[in-house]
Design an enzyme around this catalytic site. Structure first.
Site, PDB file in Angstrom:
ATOM      1  N   HIS A  78      45.018 -64.532 -49.576  1.00 29.57           N
ATOM      2  CA  HIS A  78      45.952 -64.312 -48.906  1.00 29.57           C
ATOM      3  C   HIS A  78      47.195 -63.961 -49.086  1.00 29.57           C
ATOM      4  O   HIS A  78      47.886 -64.322 -49.900  1.00 29.57           O
ATOM      5  CB  HIS A  78      45.993 -65.408 -47.414  1.00 29.57           C
ATOM      6  CG  HIS A  78      44.386 -64.978 -46.959  1.00 29.57           C
ATOM      7  ND1 HIS A  78      44.343 -65.973 -45.734  1.00 29.57           N
ATOM      8  CD2 HIS A  78      42.984 -64.713 -47.247  1.00 29.57           C
ATOM      9  CE1 HIS A  78      42.960 -66.357 -45.555  1.00 29.57           C
ATOM     10  NE2 HIS A  78      42.666 -65.456 -46.136  1.00 29.57           N
ATOM     11  N   GLU A  80      50.328 -64.749 -47.260  1.00 24.64           N
ATOM     12  CA  GLU A  80      50.577 -66.086 -47.253  1.00 24.64           C
ATOM     13  C   GLU A  80      51.061 -67.130 -48.920  1.00 24.64           C
ATOM     14  O   GLU A  80      51.685 -67.589 -49.656  1.00 24.64           O
ATOM     15  CB  GLU A  80      51.203 -67.001 -46.674  1.00 24.64           C
ATOM     16  CG  GLU A  80      50.902 -66.769 -45.105  1.00 24.64           C
ATOM     17  CD  GLU A  80      49.222 -65.792 -44.362  1.00 24.64           C
ATOM     18  OE1 GLU A  80      49.903 -65.376 -42.593  1.00 24.64           O
ATOM     19  OE2 GLU A  80      49.198 -65.168 -45.234  1.00 24.64           O
ATOM     20  N   CYS A 106      46.253 -68.327 -41.257  1.00 20.75           N
ATOM     21  CA  CYS A 106      44.764 -69.037 -40.798  1.00 20.75           C
ATOM     22  C   CYS A 106      45.514 -70.786 -41.737  1.00 20.75           C
ATOM     23  O   CYS A 106      46.191 -71.275 -42.096  1.00 20.75           O
ATOM     24  CB  CYS A 106      44.191 -68.560 -41.892  1.00 20.75           C
ATOM     25  SG  CYS A 106      44.459 -69.230 -43.816  1.00 20.75           S
ATOM     26  N   CYS A 109      46.646 -70.941 -45.468  1.00 22.22           N
ATOM     27  CA  CYS A 109      47.020 -70.603 -45.425  1.00 22.22           C
ATOM     28  C   CYS A 109      48.484 -71.612 -45.150  1.00 22.22           C
ATOM     29  O   CYS A 109      49.812 -71.933 -45.059  1.00 22.22           O
ATOM     30  CB  CYS A 109      47.467 -69.799 -45.012  1.00 22.22           C
ATOM     31  SG  CYS A 109      47.347 -68.608 -45.644  1.00 22.22           S
TER      32      CYS A 109
END
Length: 148
Positions: A78, A80, A106, A109
């Site tokens: 991801h 992040e 999410c 993260c």
């Protein structure tokens, strides 16, 4: 030409970073900022050196995985996560920084954001993940939505 405020400036950067994404489902970008300076960036895509989803297909689509669930069933890292990894890789402290992200983080993260010492999340688009919201709230990470 009107000069953008800091939120607009950094969110536009996050959107530009997202354009580098190799994900077939969702392009996400993140920019970590401290004292009005960009520290790191990240976008979602396959780990360094691995084939992109466009080359091998999307595991989540192949298995009909519903959005917001089973995050472990994905080749991608991801945005992040990549921004925090980039900080660690280059030895940049992101403690007390802010992260601008094109989508609400999410739960995976969110946990990384908390443990990295990031104090603020500024996001543009919604992503439904109630556990993520609960974790960020309980950890007292400031969260706000960027509205143009």
């Amino acid at each position: 030409m009107q000069r953008p405020d800091n939120d607009a400036y950094f969110m536009r950067m996050a959107e530009l970073v997202a354009s580098r994404s190799t994900c077939l489902r969702r392009q996400v970008g993140a920019v970590v900022v401290k004292e009005k300076r960009v520290l790191t960036t990240g976008y979602n895509g396959a780990p360094k050196g691995l084939k992109h989803c466009g080359e091998v297909g999307c595991v989540r689509e192949q298995n009909n995985v519903e959005s917001g669930t089973r995050h472990e069933l994905c080749r991608g890292v991801h945005a992040e996560q990549n921004a925090v990894i980039q900080a660690a890789y280059f030895g940049v402290s992101i403690k007390d920084a802010s992260i601008y992200t094109t989508n609400f983080p999410c739960v995976l993260c969110a946990k990384i954001i908390v443990n990295a010492g990031i104090r603020e999340v500024i996001y543009k688009d919604e992503y439904i993940d109630e556990l993520s919201r609960d974790i960020l709230k309980e950890s007292k990470v400031s969260v706000r939505r960027y509205l143009e």
